[in-house]
Design an enzyme around this catalytic site. Structure first.
Site, short mmCIF file in Angstrom:
data_model
loop_
_atom_site.label_atom_id
_atom_site.label_comp_id
_atom_site.label_asym_id
_atom_site.label_seq_id
_atom_site.Cartn_x
_atom_site.Cartn_y
_atom_site.Cartn_z
N TRP A 116 0.82 -1.22 0.00
CA TRP A 116 0.00 0.00 0.00
C TRP A 116 0.85 1.26 0.00
CZ3 TRP A 116 -4.65 -0.03 -1.71
CH2 TRP A 116 -5.42 -1.20 -1.60
N ASP A 129 -2.15 6.48 6.38
CA ASP A 129 -3.19 5.62 5.80
C ASP A 129 -3.50 4.54 6.83
OD1 ASP A 129 -4.75 3.77 4.49
OD2 ASP A 129 -3.37 3.45 2.81
N LYS A 184 -12.95 -1.96 5.68
CA LYS A 184 -12.33 -2.92 6.59
C LYS A 184 -13.04 -2.90 7.94
CE LYS A 184 -9.42 -2.94 3.13
NZ LYS A 184 -8.36 -2.08 2.72
C1 LIG Z 1 -8.01 -1.39 1.56
C2 LIG Z 1 -6.95 -0.37 1.68
C3 LIG Z 1 -6.97 0.80 0.94
C4 LIG Z 1 -8.19 1.09 0.10
O1 LIG Z 1 -8.07 1.04 -1.22
P1 LIG Z 1 -9.32 1.20 -2.17
O2 LIG Z 1 -8.95 2.34 -3.04
O3 LIG Z 1 -10.51 1.52 -1.33
O4 LIG Z 1 -9.44 -0.08 -2.91
C5 LIG Z 1 -5.96 1.70 1.10
N1 LIG Z 1 -4.95 1.48 1.96
C6 LIG Z 1 -4.92 0.37 2.71
C7 LIG Z 1 -3.83 0.19 3.70
C8 LIG Z 1 -5.91 -0.58 2.58
O5 LIG Z 1 -5.90 -1.69 3.35
#
Ligand SMILES: *Cc1c(COP(=O)(O)O)cnc(C)c1O
Length: 367
Positions: A104, A178, A202
């Site tokens: 991420w 994030d 989540k």
């Molecule tokens: C799920 C998640 C995202 C969200 O991404 P989407 O754009 O909603 O698919 C962002 N950062 C993290 C750490 C995540 O787990």
């Protein structure tokens, strides 16, 4: 406690919601509180929805003890949307430092590079994203507009146990966090944060809704190319109603906030998260080598636990047996392979107990 009527769902997201919340939403689907309307059918500017919205915001602020100098924005676009929206609002086209600890934050680095001079200040990629780089080793650039980190890496299962104190590291940059995949599972030290964002899917509610906590002094610097609907200042000035917000998502999130408050708040969510994750990690560390988790002990996530069978040829049988045992969506992310058990707030301890029993039984049959 309601009796268990559904399987345990270990999805990394969109993820399971509290059954009580789903039942409440089902009961109110056609008629919210005698209004004659379902929530999806209401004007976002009508008094019914304004009440839903204000209650949700107030409860979220209470749950996370969000200080008054932070605005809470209910936006759309998900975490990946925020990877662009944050630099468009905060970077001023200057320097953005990113701590790379998994898939991420690596994506955040790439996207920020489209709007600013973005650079990894530290990376754990050489370890296969299984460690946390020590803050003392971070190479923070002077004059950076902000430092981005992902406080829980959903795919690699790496979680910061504390947020860094950037001032103590000699940086005046605001910290952007994030926290999509562990928000509401632990408290947030707002004195160390400039902005935090979370996709809802989540721990909060339906995908699409994206929550942003932004310190007021960071508003007012959006790049000219920033779409008006994504300009934090505009969104804040309009109470998240510059355009139509994701009303049903906000409603479900509001039910989740009330549910978490009734259960004892974020402190209780944290206690349960520790209990659930310790149960699984203890078994992963002590099963004779059939299963393993590769993440360093001090970097292990309480929310997302990737694990591997030593003999990957058993993977399909493991997943099929799990489904039969009422344990859903345990397949690991395609970039990592193996398995992943996501243990969000809505996962009861019984879900992890059932999973560990299933894993033991699988060893007896295949070990
Ligand atoms: C799920 C998640 C995202 C969200 O991404 P989407 O754009 O909603 O698919 C962002 N950062 C993290 C750490 C995540 O787990």
């Amino acid at each position: 406690m309601t009796a268990r009527t559904r399987p345990f769902n270990f999805s990394a997201g969109p993820a399971m919601l509290p059954e009580e919340v789903l039942r409440e939403a089902a009961a109110e689907m056609l008629d919210w509180h005698g209004s004659g309307m379902g929530v999806m059918e209401m004007s976002h500017r009508g008094r019914e929805f304004i009440e839903i919205y204000e209650t949700a915001e107030r409860n979220l602020r209470a749950l996370l003890a969000v200080p008054p100098e932070f605005r809470i924005l209910f936006m759309q676009g998900g975490g990946l949307g925020e990877n662009a929206i944050v630099p468009m609002n905060l970077s001023r086209g200057g320097l953005v430092d990113v701590i790379v600890t998994g898939a991420w934050s690596k994506k955040s680095l790439g996207e920020a590079g489209r709007y600013a001079n973005a650079c990894a200040a530290a990376s754990n990629e050489a370890s296969g994203f299984t460690t946390l780089p020590a803050p003392a080793s971070w190479e923070l650039r002077e004059g950076a507009s902000y430092l981005h980190l992902c406080s829980n890496e959903t795919i690699h299962g790496v979680e910061f146990q504390t947020l860094p104190d950037l001032a103590a590291l000699g940086s005046s940059a605001p910290l952007v966090v994030d926290c999509s995949s562990h928000v509401l599972s632990r408290s947030i030290d707002w004195s160390r944060v400039g902005l935090a964002f979370a996709g809802a899917q989540k721990n909060i509610g339906p995908a699409g809704l994206t929550i942003v906590f932004v310190r007021e002094d960071l508003l007012g610097h959006a790049l000219p190319i920033c779409p008006t609907a994504f300009d934090y200042t505009v969104v804040a000035e309009h109470g998240s109603m510059f355009n139509t917000p994701p009303t049903y998502g906000i409603y479900i999130a509001g039910l989740v906030f009330q549910h978490v408050l009734r259960q004892g708040g974020v402190a209780e969510m944290e206690r349960r998260a520790i209990e659930r994750s310790q149960l699984l990690y203890r078994y992963l560390d002590d099963n004779g080598g059939f299963y393993r988790n590769p993440v360093a002990a001090d970097a292990r996530s309480r929310m997302n636990v990737p694990f591997f069978l030593a003999d990957a040829s058993h993977n399909e049988a493991f997943l099929a047996g799990a489904r039969e045992a009422g344990l859903l969506q345990l397949k690991g992310h395609k970039s990592v392979g193996g398995m992943r058990a996501s243990l969000y707030n809505a996962m009861p301890l019984a879900g992890v107990q059932t999973l560990v029993e299933y894993m033991k039984d699988f060893v007896r049959r295949h070990g």
